[in-house]
Design a protein around this motif. Structure first.
Motif, short mmCIF file in Angstrom:
data_model
loop_
_atom_site.label_atom_id
_atom_site.label_comp_id
_atom_site.label_asym_id
_atom_site.label_seq_id
_atom_site.Cartn_x
_atom_site.Cartn_y
_atom_site.Cartn_z
N SER A 131 -6.19 12.44 1.56
CA SER A 131 -5.69 11.89 0.60
C SER A 131 -5.64 12.69 -0.84
CB SER A 131 -6.87 10.89 0.06
OG SER A 131 -6.22 9.61 -0.82
N GLN A 187 0.62 5.23 -1.83
CA GLN A 187 0.83 6.41 -1.64
C GLN A 187 1.86 7.23 -2.18
OE1 GLN A 187 1.28 6.86 2.98
NE2 GLN A 187 2.20 8.87 2.70
N LEU A 224 -5.47 -2.43 -3.15
CA LEU A 224 -6.66 -2.06 -2.22
C LEU A 224 -7.18 -3.41 -2.14
CD1 LEU A 224 -8.86 0.89 -3.39
CD2 LEU A 224 -7.38 0.76 -1.42
N TRP A 279 -4.22 4.96 6.27
CA TRP A 279 -4.22 3.66 6.23
C TRP A 279 -2.85 3.07 6.40
CZ3 TRP A 279 -6.81 -0.37 7.11
CH2 TRP A 279 -6.41 -1.82 6.32
N LEU A 331 -4.00 6.68 0.44
CA LEU A 331 -3.83 5.86 1.82
C LEU A 331 -2.90 6.14 2.64
CD1 LEU A 331 -3.66 2.45 -0.51
CD2 LEU A 331 -5.73 3.67 0.76
N SER A 366 0.92 -1.21 0.22
CA SER A 366 0.07 0.14 -0.12
C SER A 366 0.96 1.32 0.01
CB SER A 366 -0.99 -0.01 1.18
OG SER A 366 -0.15 0.03 2.18
#
Lengths: 684, 157
Positions: free
Chosen positions: A339, A267, A354, A276, A273, A263
C-alpha cells in the motif's frame, strides 16, 4: 449434417484455443511478436468456430432436427418459433454452448480492442480468456455435448420446460445474465494477465478491469432485475425474491463486483487496497464458476431445477484451479502490492469505502453460507435441511440498512479528512430528510423497525446524492454563468464516473424503497367466487365474469375473466390463467398483473369448478412494485454514464468534434477509442 | 513505507479488528442458522422422530396419496395425505391450493406437525424435470378434454 458441422466446429475450436494457450508464454518469453499475433488470430478463429456451432444448433432447433441430442431433449413441433429459438438456453447443454459463445465473443473483443498495446499484459490476459474457453469447450466436447446422435430419429420432442416457454422475459433474462456473468471473466483475465506479466504496479490493467467490470456489472444488474420480474410474472406467488440458490448464485458475484467498483477508487486515488482489489476480482470470478456449479450440477434442488448433469466434478476442479493459480500469482506479486497511502482520518471517504466493502463482503459471506449449508449438512450429517428465508432476512436486513446509510455518507464526505464544519454542513440536510421519512413511514402504518429504518436511510441517501448534483450545478451557475441544464450536462460530462455513480445510487435507493414498501404493505385476499359474484380485495372488488378454456397448439389454457372494480366502477379486466402442457404433470399458473406506478394488483387463478361455475381467486395488492424495475433501469443508466471516460482532451480525443457553441453533450468516441484510450478520468 | 514499527502496529490492529468483526459475525450467523434451519423429512422420518418434531418448522416431502384430496372451496380448506410408500401423514392447509393437486404428485409442505396433523403454511409442488411421455390415458390433455367440452357448451348457451 447439421450435427456434424456443429460437432466438428466445437472440436476444432477446442484445438485452436488450446494451441493459443501454448503459444502465449512462448511468444512473450522469446519476444516473438509473430507467435503472439498467431495467438490473437487463434482467438478470432475460436470465436468464429463457436459462432458456427451455435448457429448450427439454432438451425437444428428451428428445423426440428430430432437426430440432434439437444433438440430431441428440448424441441417440439408444437412450440412457437420464438420459444424454439430461445430453448437454446433452456437446458444444460445448450446453455453451456451459449455460455461458450459469449465467452469467445468477449475474448475476441478483448483482443480486438487491445491488440496494439505493448508489453505482456494483453498476451497473458488473452491466454487466460483462452484457458477458460478451453474449459467450457472440454465440457461441450464430452460431458455436456449438445450434438449427440439420437438414433432412430424420434418424430417429435417434448418441448422446452413449460416454465421457460411461458413468458417473453425468458428471451431477455438469460442473455443478459450470460453477458454479465461471463463478462466478469474479463476483469479476472486482466488481473491474471497483469500478475503473470509482472505489471500489477501499473494502473493500466486496473483501468481496463474497472471498465469491463462496470460493463459486466450493468448487464448482471439488468439480468437480476429481469429475473426478479420473470419470477414475479410467472411463478404466481406475488414475490420476486426467495433466496433461492439460483438467485443467490447470480447475486453473490454482483455483491463482490459492487465492492470492487468502490474499492478500486481507493486504489486509484490513494494507492491503497491493491491486494484487496485483486482478491475481489478473483473472488468474483470464482463465485461465477461456483454459482454455475451450484445451479448446473444438481447438487442443490431448487425451483429452478434445470436437471442434473454429470458436470459437477469438472466445475469443482475448475474452481480449485482458479483459486490455486490466483493465489500463487498473488503471492508472487506481493512486493508490488504494498500500500502507498494510509488512512489519515476516520471521517473521510476512504473509511466509508472500507465500511462499504466490509458490509458487501459480509453480505456475500452470509449468502454463501446460507446457500452452501444444506450441502455441507447433507454431506457431514446425512440430513436434508433447507435454510429458510428467515435466516437470510434476519442476517441481511441490518447489512442492507447499513449500506443504504453509507450510500449517503460516502458522497457527502471528502477524501482524506473531514473537518467538523464540513461534516455538519454535509450531513445535516440528509439527516433532516431521514427524520421526515421516518415519521412519514410510521404515519402511514409501517411498524417493523427495519422498514422504518430502510425508509429513513433511503431518504438520507437520496438527499445526500441529490445534493451532490445540486451543489455542483449551483457552483457552475455562479462561477460560469451557465443555465441549470447546461451546468448539469457539463457537470456530468466532466465527472462521468462520479455522477454516473450517484445515478446508480438513486436507482438502488428506488429498488430498496420499492422492496421495503411492497413487502411491508402487501395485502392478500383469497376467496372462491361464483360466476357473476364479487369478492372484496381492500380498496378493490373483483367480479368473476366467466371461466373459459382455449386450446393452443402447444398447450391448453383455462382462464378466468375478472372485472376489477373500484367503488363499484369497473377499472379494468384481468385474465389469470392455468396452462396445461402435455409434458408437464401439473398446470403452470399464469398470474395477471395490473401495474401502475403506485403499485400492482396481482391476480391468480387458484382453482375452478369443472363446469366453470366458480373459481378460487387470490388477489395480492402490492404498492410500488414497478419501481423495482424502474430502479433497475436507473442503475444501468448510471453504469453506462460512468463507463465512458470524462471529457478530456487526450490522445484518444484529438480530433473529436467540439460543437461551435461549446454546448451539448460530449461527443461519443468509438468503442475502440474508449477501450484503448489512456485518458485519465476526470478529477473527482 | 514509513515507520515499520508503526506499520506493524497498524497491521496488528487491523488483524484484531478483523478477528473481532469476523467473530461477532460468525457467532450471529451460527445462531441464525441454528434457529432457521428447516429439516426436510419424509412421512416415515417425521413419525419416527416422535416428539422431537412436534411444533417446529419442518418441510414434509412425499406423494399425494390417491383419492385423499378434499378441497372445501367455500372455506378455502384443503386436506390430503402425503405418503412415501411406507407411512402416510394427514396434511391440512388453509387457503387455496397452489393451482391444482393431482394424485401421486410430488409435493413439499412447509409447516408444523401438531396433534397428529401436519399444519401446512406453504405448499410447493415439485417440478419434476423428467419429461417422460405420460402414459396413455394419463395425459392432462385427456383429463381436461371433457372439461373443455363442458365449458364450450356453456359459452354457447
Amino acid at each position: 449434417m447439421t450435427r456434424l458441422i456443429g460437432h466438428s466446429a466445437l472440436l476444432v475450436a477446442l484445438f485452436v484455443a488450446a494451441l493459443g494457450v501454448v503459444l502465449a508464454p512462448i511468444g512473450v518469453k522469446r519476444a516473438r511478436q509473430d507467435l503472439v499475433r498467431a495467438m490473437y488470430s487463434a482467438t478470432y478463429a475460436m470465436f468464429a468456430l463457436v459462432t458456427a456451432a451455435t448457429f448450427a444448433m439454432i438451425y437444428a432447433l428451428v428445423t426440428h432436427d430430432f437426430s440432434v441430442g439437444y433438440v430431441a431433449q428440448v424441441g417440439s413441433r408444437a412450440t412457437p418459433l420464438f420459444y424454439t429459438i430461445i430453448s437454446l438456453w433452456g437446458a444444460l447443454e445448450g446453455s453451456i454452448l451459449f455460455w461458450a459463445w459469449v465467452l469467445t465473443l468477449l475474448s475476441a473483443l478483448v483482443v480486438f480492442w487491445n491488440r496494439d498495446r505493448e508489453g505482456a499484459l494483453i498476451p497473458y490476459t488473452t491466454m487466460t480468456m483462452l484457458s477458460v474457453s478451453v474449459f467450457f469447450l472440454i465440457l461441450l466436447a464430452g460431458p455436456a455435448d449438445p450434438f449427440t446422435l439420437i438414433s432412430p430419429t424420434p418424430p417429435d420432442g417434448p418441448g422446452p420446460n413449460p416454465l421457460l416457454q411461458n413468458h417473453i422475459l425468458m428471451g431477455v433474462h438469460p442473455p443478459l445474465l450470460y453477458l454479465g456473468y461471463v463478462g466478469l471473466t474479463v476483469p479476472f483475465a486482466f488481473a491474471v494477465g497483469a500478475m503473470a506479466a509482472g505489471e500489477v504496479a501499473t494502473d493500466d490493467w486496473i483501468r481496463l478491469s474497472r471498465r469491463w467490470t462496470l460493463g459486466a456489472w450493468a448487464f448482471l444488474t439488468a439480468a437480476i432485475i429481469a429475473g426478479m420480474w420473470w419470477s414475479y410474472e410467472v411463478l404466481g406467488w406475488g414475490g420476486y425474491w426467495a433466496w433461492d440458490p439460483v438467485e443467490n448464485a447470480s447475486f453473490m458475484p454482483w455483491l463482490t463486483a459492487t465492492a470492487f467498483l468502490h474499492s478500486v477508487m481507493v486504489q486509484e486515488r490513494r494507492g491503497m487496497l491493491k491486494l484487496w482489489n485483486l482478491n475481489l476480482i478473483v473472488a468474483t470470478f470464482a463465485l461465477t464458476i461456483l454459482g454455475t456449479f451450484l445451479t448446473r450440477s444438481g447438487v442443490l434442488s431448487s425451483v429452478h431445477a434445470f436437471g442434473e448433469g454429470p458436470i459437477g466434478m469438472y466445475f469443482l476442479v475448475a474452481i480449485a484451479l482458479t483459486l490455486l493459480v490466483s493465489f500463487a500469482l498473488v503471492a508472487g506479486n506481493s512486493e508490488a502490492l504494498a500500500s502507498e497511502g494510509r488512512l489519515d482520518g476516520v471521517a473521510a471517504r476512504e473509511t466509508v469505502f472500507l465500511l462499504n466493502n466490509l458490509m458487501l463482503t459480509a453480505f456475500t459471506f452470509t449468502v454463501l453460507v446460507g446457500t452452501l449449508f444444506p450441502i455441507i449438512a447433507e454431506a457431514a450429517r446425512g440430513v436434508k435441511v433447507s435454510v429458510g428465508e428467515p435466516f437470510f432476512n434476519k442476517m441481511t436486513l441490518p447489512i442492507c440498512a447499513s449500506l443504504l446509510f453509507l450510500m449517503g455518507v460516502g458522497p457527502a464526505l471528502p477524501w482524506r479528512r473531514a473537518s467538523k464544519d464540513v461534516m455538519r454542513r454535509q450531513l445535516v440536510p440528509p439527516l433532516i430528510g431521514a427524520a421526515i421519512a421516518a415519521f412519514a413511514a410510521i404515519a402511514i402504518g409501517a411498524r417493523q423497525v427495519y422498514a422504518v429504518l430502510a425508509f429513513a436511510f433511503a431518504a438520507f441517501a437520496l438527499v445526500a446524492n441529490l445534493r451532490e448534483y445540486w451543489t455542483g450545478i449551483k457552483a457552475r451557475m455562479q462561477l460560469r454563468n451557465e443555465d441549470a441544464m447546461t451546468a448539469l450536462g457539463r457537470l456530468v460530462g466532466a465527472n462521468r464516473r462520479r455522477y454516473g455513480g450517484y445515478v446508480a445510487h438513486i436507482g438502488v435507493i428506488a429498488v430498496a424503497v420499492a422492496i421495503t414498501a411492497s413487502s411491508t404493505f402487501r395485502k392478500e385476499y383469497e376467496a372462491t367466487v361464483k360466476k357473476g359474484q364479487v369478492m372484496d380485495a381492500g380498496a378493490f372488488q373483483m367480479r368473476l365474469v366467466e371461466v373459459y378454456a382455449r386450446e393452443e397448439p402447444q398447450r391448453s389454457r383455462i382462464a378466468a375473466n375478472v372485472a376489477v372494480l373500484k367503488d363499484g366502477k369497473e377499472i379494468g379486466r384481468l385474465d389469470p390463467a392455468m396452462n396445461f402442457y402435455p409434458t408437464s404433470q401439473q398446470p403452470i399458473p399464469t398470474p395477471a398483473v395490473r401495474s401502475r406506478p403506485w403499485g400492482d394488483i396481482y391476480l391468480n387463478l387458484m382453482a375452478f369448478k369443472q363446469d366453470g361455475s366458480d373459481a378460487t381467486l387470490k388477489v395480492i395488492v402490492e404498492p410500488m412494485v414497478p419501481w423495482i424495475w424502474f430502479g433497475g433501469a436507473i442503475i444501468c443508466l448510471g453504469a453506462i454514464i460512468s463507463m465512458f471516460p470524462a471529457r478530456r482532451r487526450s490522445a484518444a480525443w484529438v480530433g473529436a468534434p467540439v460543437p461551435a457553441d461549446g454546448r451539448g453533450v460530449a461527443p461519443v468516441p468509438s468503442a475502440a477509442g474508449i477501450m484503448a484510450s489512456n485518458s485519465l478520468e476526470g478529477a473527482d | 513505507m514509513s515507520g515499520n514499527i508503526e506499520g506493524r502496529k497498524r497491521a496488528a490492529l487491523l488483524v484484531a479488528a478483523v478477528i473481532v468483526i469476523g467473530g461477532t459475525f460468525g457467532y450471529l450467523m451460527y445462531g441464525g442458522l441454528d434457529k432457521n434451519v428447516v429439516y426436510f423429512l419424509t412421512p416415515q422420518e417425521l413419525l419416527a422422530k416422535g416428539t422431537k418434531v412436534v411444533d417446529v418448522p419442518v418441510r414434509l416431502g412425499g406423494m399425494v396419496a390417491p383419492g385423499s384430496v378434499k378441497w372445501d372451496a367455500e372455506k378455502l380448506d384443503l386436506r390430503f395425505q402425503v405418503m412415501d410408500g411406507v407411512k402416510t401423514v394427514e396434511v391440512h392447509s388453509k387457503g387455496a391450493p397452489p393451482q391444482m393437486f393431482r394424485d401421486n404428485m410430488g409435493v413439499v409442505c412447509e409447516g408444523r406437525f401438531k396433534n397428529g396433523v401436519f399444519e401446512s403454511t406453504n405448499l410447493m409442488i415439485k417440478h419434476s424435470e423428467e419429461y417422460r411421455a405420460p402414459k396413455a390415458g394419463q395425459t392432462p390433455q385427456e383429463m381436461y378434454k371433457e372439461m373443455f367440452k363442458t365449458l364450450r357448451e356453456d359459452a354457447k348457451s
